[in-house]
Scaffold this motif. Structure first.
Motif, short mmCIF file in Angstrom:
data_model
loop_
_atom_site.label_atom_id
_atom_site.label_comp_id
_atom_site.label_asym_id
_atom_site.label_seq_id
_atom_site.Cartn_x
_atom_site.Cartn_y
_atom_site.Cartn_z
N LYS A 282 -21.09 42.40 10.93
CA LYS A 282 -20.88 43.71 11.56
C LYS A 282 -21.98 44.68 11.16
O LYS A 282 -22.57 45.36 12.02
CB LYS A 282 -19.50 44.24 11.17
N GLU A 285 -25.70 44.62 12.52
CA GLU A 285 -26.00 45.24 13.82
C GLU A 285 -26.82 46.53 13.65
O GLU A 285 -27.56 46.92 14.54
CB GLU A 285 -24.70 45.58 14.57
N LYS A 289 -34.48 44.95 13.17
CA LYS A 289 -34.85 43.54 13.13
C LYS A 289 -36.15 43.31 12.34
O LYS A 289 -36.38 42.21 11.84
CB LYS A 289 -35.03 43.00 14.55
N TYR A 294 -33.46 42.17 6.55
CA TYR A 294 -32.75 41.56 7.66
C TYR A 294 -32.98 40.04 7.67
O TYR A 294 -32.04 39.25 7.78
CB TYR A 294 -33.21 42.18 8.98
N ARG A 329 -23.47 34.71 18.75
CA ARG A 329 -23.98 36.06 18.52
C ARG A 329 -25.38 36.03 17.91
O ARG A 329 -26.26 36.76 18.33
CB ARG A 329 -23.01 36.79 17.58
N ARG A 330 -25.57 35.18 16.89
CA ARG A 330 -26.86 35.11 16.19
C ARG A 330 -27.23 33.66 15.93
O ARG A 330 -27.04 33.15 14.82
CB ARG A 330 -26.79 35.88 14.87
N GLU A 578 -17.84 40.37 20.83
CA GLU A 578 -17.95 41.45 19.84
C GLU A 578 -16.62 41.64 19.11
O GLU A 578 -16.59 41.79 17.89
CB GLU A 578 -18.33 42.77 20.54
N LEU A 610 -18.35 46.01 17.65
CA LEU A 610 -19.43 46.09 16.68
C LEU A 610 -20.10 47.45 16.79
O LEU A 610 -20.11 48.06 17.87
CB LEU A 610 -20.45 44.99 16.95
N CYS A 612 -23.19 50.25 17.10
CA CYS A 612 -24.39 50.22 17.92
C CYS A 612 -25.56 49.68 17.11
O CYS A 612 -25.67 49.93 15.91
CB CYS A 612 -24.73 51.63 18.43
N SER A 613 -26.44 48.95 17.78
CA SER A 613 -27.59 48.38 17.10
C SER A 613 -28.57 49.46 16.69
O SER A 613 -28.58 50.56 17.25
CB SER A 613 -28.31 47.41 18.04
N SER A 619 -24.44 48.68 22.16
CA SER A 619 -24.39 47.43 21.40
C SER A 619 -25.00 46.34 22.25
O SER A 619 -24.68 46.18 23.42
CB SER A 619 -22.93 47.08 21.09
N SER A 626 -32.14 42.18 22.76
CA SER A 626 -32.12 43.48 22.11
C SER A 626 -33.37 44.29 22.40
O SER A 626 -33.34 45.50 22.47
CB SER A 626 -31.97 43.31 20.59
#
Length: 995
Positions: A282, A285, A289, A294, A329-330, A578, A610, A612-613, A619, A626
């Motif tokens: 969570k 996010e 990056k 990270y 998701r990742r 999410e 989640l 916001c990035s 999100s 992204s």
């Protein structure tokens, strides 16, 4: 039952011997009577033995409630073991004997003040477990003392008791202030007290989703993180789950929390590991990056997840279901860990299938050779379900990794050569999908597929083969014979095969009409006359009518170019993904369903998302996308421009289509605007300069302008034919004119007897909401709404209500062409999924720059609303007053000249009945809706108001309103150059005045 187990386990430390098993073996008759006598014995040892026998009988399901008074009498003892046994009995039978349970209250209260903290905790825990309303009021005082007890064991037990009491009587807990005390315990010095306080507050907050019980702030978070290192594993889970509900202020705070949570990844308890993964997933996010941390965090997440896969199969399955979500998701977290998902020979089938799913998700150009070698091996296994899934997986790899497609097809052909029936059938199903993904590339394998046609006995495989034959009929010499062989047992086939066969034969006929006419007639007859399946009949009739009326259209429909199939057809929808990421480590992550789908009642209904990035207001759906987030603010294309029935319907244009650049602002003849549609335009006025920011002297022309002058001024789109203003016609005014709302001064004061002007406007009229789309017509979606004009912006205000059983997401909206070019100024903002029985208010800003088409009635608006379920249509009528602009106050000299210039036949007269307002009140009220009083005069006791209105497309409407003192009926005369709008404008006058 859990409480009994805990208590019985604890009894071991108080001298219970292994010989206690003897209590469970007795089968004597008349036992209750004997037990009653023993319970009343004077000997403490005999009394204890009797209570043990009672508990043993209760545990194996015997009814010993008759002994309630006798057991309660045994409470008055200093023996802790005996006291625990009696409390255990009380918890079980208090609900069936509430009146008797009251007898025990005094002992509870007394025990809550016992010097021994174990007895104090035992008393408060038991009182919390006795779910009897009559007892709860006696519990408050002892509970309050125990919450502030000096011993942490008592405090932690009391914290959990608050949650239990809240479940029985929520109002009592709030009135007694226990919730505030519970919040204070978060700052307690003992980590177990903190963990239990967090657990209790979380439990209460779940049943009251809208309450802000866990008011998390950086100071509280810091206390929780400090306690995290020292409490037990279950305490850590409570605290981590609480942290997952917090949204950090910025990426720095997010990184700080991640750093302090990361050590939990190495914990021996898998539940702690998954809770820590949830928090990190969570908070990641919010991390940029490009941050070094990270990348480090991504590397740290993989090893603990891999470790979980070395546990027993049941735990492996839970871990795999959670990893499946994480990979969606990742995928970069597990991209180097492909080998751990390779199937072992002794894995249970449910673990094998889940591993296979994750392997496909992780497949890439770098590891595809390795993956294919494994999958080919799996396809020779003995487990049929697993083999089928493996063959399908090869097809999915071909679709996902284009470079591997040829190798995948070759592997599938090798498997077909094995002649194992179920392998061949699965291979044919996936080859059909490969043909869809890569048309005209691998058709050379069709001959091999046709060889196996006789061995196909499963509907899906037969349907796939029929589709291949029909799609590539021109390349198969004996296509008609192959399809005819299926036709022999047409009525014995499943619906899926029948529908596919019907379409394939129609395709064949369109490609080879001379050779297959008899065959197509035969299948159409079978589908329409001899079938009782409505889907099959309908499709048969459609084809029949198409072929008999317009073969060219039939060819365009049936042989239309097909869209390529997507790479991942089984990905979880982003909004749901999410939410599931926020529930890692819970049942929701195993079911892959939101809690609201399987938890009854109010709990679990609250949707989590989640944060916001970093650097984005939204999100993102995946790391790959992204970089493009936030690039375009354009509304989503709800209605495709071509190739879609909905698009064709809503983009239907009744006027001749024009190509090339847009016409200039000044021209003769065609003009794209409301004037052409409404009969020549209303904005034509004598060529007198407009008053701008600097007032100019009014000029009144000596004669009416010629027809040529009119056409020029009309095409200008505004007063005086000003091309600069006309060029931007239809847009909202940039700012209020300087003269807005103020009484002007000019040469007509004495004529119109204009007084001191009008007062402050009362605000624009907005009609009440009405139902536009009924739930029964829209699969459970009900839309009610109205239109309003606020600060110069037209808004469509709607209430969306979900009366269906499933969650609704992905809302979007589109308008059909309409009289005034109304269109959404942005996307429909429904930010959270709409749960069953939930309503949400939405305000959609509109502009008037959309395509124009005259509607009947003029103010009719046709709307299409899309969500994840379907597309729905409705029409509504907007009040024309929404289109009255703020700069609609005309200069008095221009008003007089224009009134005289508009032909008398363009004047319409109406009655406004039952209106009891003075002329000043009328002016004031109308001005709130941008209907401006230009002048007022009184003739023979009758007030006459002269009013002007300007619509968004530059049309002017002038009015004379007569108000007779004592007469509730007003007379209004409207004059404009497009009389079609008069009726709608009158309705707006009436609605504003009567509101």
């Amino acid at each position: 039952m859990q409480e009994w187990a805990n208590q019985l386990c604890e009894n071991r430390q108080f001298g219970s011997k292994m010989t206690d098993s003897k209590y469970f073996t007795t089968t004597k008759k008349g036992e209750i009577f004997e037990l009653k006598a023993e319970l009343n014995s004077d000997k403490k040892e005999k009394k204890k033995e009797a209570v043990k026998k009672v508990i043993a009988s209760m545990t194996v399901g015997k009814d010993v409630s008759a002994l309630f008074p006798d057991v309660v009498n045994c409470m008055q003892t200093d023996n802790l073991e005996l006291k625990k046994l009696v409390y255990l009995y009380l918890m079980n039978y208090a609900k069936s004997q509430p009146d008797m349970a009251i007898m025990a209250v005094n002992t509870f209260v007394k025990d809550c003040e016992d010097p021994n903290p174990l007895i104090r905790a035992l008393a408060v825990r038991t009182m919390g477990c006795i779910r009897v309303d009559k007892i709860t009021e006696y519990l408050c005082e002892p509970l309050r003392k125990c919450l502030k007890d000096e011993d942490p064991y008592v405090r932690k037990t009391a914290a959990v008791c608050v949650a239990k009491l809240h479940d029985i009587n929520a109002q009592l807990v709030e009135d007694q202030g226990f919730l505030d005390t519970l919040k204070d315990l978060i700052s307690d010095s003992n980590p177990m007290v903190v963990a239990n306080a967090v657990a209790a507050l979380s439990e209460i907050a779940e049943s009251h989703p809208n309450s802000n019980l866990l008011d998390l702030n950086p100071q509280t978070i810091n206390k929780l993180l400090t306690a995290l290192n020292e409490c037990t594993e279950w305490g850590q889970i409570f605290i981590l789950d609480c942290l997952a509900n917090y949204t950090p202020r910025d990426d720095r705070e997010s990184q700080s929390i991640c750093e302090r949570v990361t050590p939990r990844l190495s914990h021996a308890n898998s539940a702690v590991v998954l809770s820590a993964v949830k928090v990190l997933m969570k908070f990641m996010e919010m991390l940029p990056k490009d941050l070094d941390y990270y990348g480090t965090l991504l590397k740290k997440l993989a090893p603990p997840l891999v470790t979980l896969l070395s546990a027993e199969p049941e735990l492996q399955y839970v871990a795999l279901r959670n990893i499946n979500l994480i990979v969606q998701r990742r995928p970069e977290i597990m991209k180097h860990e492909m080998k751990v998902f390779f199937v072992k020979y002794n894995d249970p089938i449910y673990v094998k299938l889940e591993k296979l799913d994750i392997m496909i998700r992780l497949a890439s150009q770098a590891n595809i050779a390795q993956v294919l070698a494994e999958l080919k091996e799996y396809a020779t296994e003995v487990d049929v379900d697993f083999v089928r899934k493996a063959v399908r997986a090869i097809g999915r790899c071909a679709i996902k990794v284009e470079q591997s497609a040829e190798r995948c097809v070759s592997t599938l052909l090798d498997l077909i050569q094995t002649k194992v029936n179920y392998v061949v059938q699965e291979a044919i199903v996936v080859i059909k999908d490969i043909f869809r993904k890569y048309p005209n590339k691998y058709e050379s394998v069709i001959a091999t597929l046709c060889e196996n046609l006789d061995s196909l006995d499963e509907p899906e495989a037969r349907a796939a083969m029929i589709w291949i034959v029909g799609e590539y009929a021109e390349r198969i010499d004996n296509a008609d014979e192959l399809l005819e062989s299926f036709l022999e047992g047409f009525h014995d086939e499943s619906t899926q095969v029948q529908l596919q066969l019907l379409t394939a034969i129609v395709k064949l006929f369109l490609k080879k009409p001379t050779e297959t006419q008899e065959l197509v007639q035969q299948v159409l007859s079978l589908a329409t006359q001899d079938s009782d399946n409505p889907d099959l009949r309908d499709r048969g009739y459609i084809y029949w009518r198409l072929l008999s009326t317009d073969p060219v259209a039939a060819k365009e429909v049936v042989l239309a170019e097909k869209p390529l199939i997507s790479e991942e057809t089984d990905l979880i929808e982003p909004t749901l993904l999410e939410e599931l990421i926020c529930h890692i480590g819970t049942l929701a992550s195993v079911y892959h369903k939101p809690p609201s789908a399987f938890v009854e009642g109010s709990r679990g209904v609250q949707h989590k998302r989640l944060p916001c990035s970093a650097g984005s207001g939204e999100s993102v759906d995946s790391p790959e996308t992204s970089s493009t987030a936030g690039v375009s603010d354009a509304p989503p294309a709800v209605i495709p421009s071509q190739g879609d029935l909905l698009g064709d319907l809503l983009n239907l244009d009744l006027t001749p289509t024009t190509t090339g650049p847009p016409p200039p602002a000044v021209s003769t003849g065609m003009q794209l605007g409301a004037m052409d549609l409404l009969g020549g335009g209303l904005d034509s006025l004598p060529p007198v300069p407009l008053r701008t920011d600097t007032p100019q002297s009014p000029q009144i022309p000596n004669q009416s302008p010629s027809p040529t002058d009119y056409s020029t001024s009309e095409l200008g789109g505004d007063l005086g034919g000003n091309p600069a203003i006309g060029a931007g016609f239809g847009a909202a005014p940039a700012a209020m004119p300087a003269s807005f709302g103020a009484p002007g001064s000019g040469g007509l004061d004495d004529l119109f007897d204009l007084g001191s002007g009008v007062g402050m406007p009362m605000g624009a009229y907005s009609p009440p909401k009405s139902v536009w789309l009924q739930a029964m017509k829209a699969k459970g979606l009900e839309i009610s709404g109205t239109f309003a004009r606020r600060a110069g912006v037209i808004q469509m205000e709607m209430t969306l209500t979900n009366k269906a059983m499933s969650v609704m997401t992905d809302f979007a909206i589109q308008f059909n062409r309409n009289s005034f070019g109304l269109s959404p100024a942005g996307p429909l903002q429904v930010l959270t999924p709409l749960s069953p029985n939930q309503s949400i208010e939405v305000a959609l800003p509109l502009n008037t720059s959309g395509p124009v088409m005259k509607m009947d009635p003029l103010n009719n608006l046709q709307v299409a609303v899309k969500n994840n379920i379907d597309v729905f249509y409705f029409s509504c009528q907007y009040p024309i007053s929404m289109l009255f602009v703020e700069d609609g106050k005309m200069e008095r000299q221009i008003f007089l000249a224009t009134w005289k210039d508009i032909p008398n036949e363009n004047e319409s007269q109406f009655q406004i009945k039952d209106c009891h307002l003075s002329s000043d009140a009328v002016s004031n009220k109308l001005q709130g809706s941008n209907i401006f009083t230009i002048a007022k005069r009184t003739v023979d006791g009758q007030d006459m108001l002269y009013l002007s209105v300007k619509l968004t497309n530059g049309i002017w409407v002038l009015a004379e309103l007569r108000i007779q003192a004592g007469n509730p009926n007003y007379t209004i005369s409207l004059k404009c150059r497009a009389p079609e709008v008069s009726q709608c404008v009158f309705q707006s006058y009436e609605a504003v005045l009567k509101n």
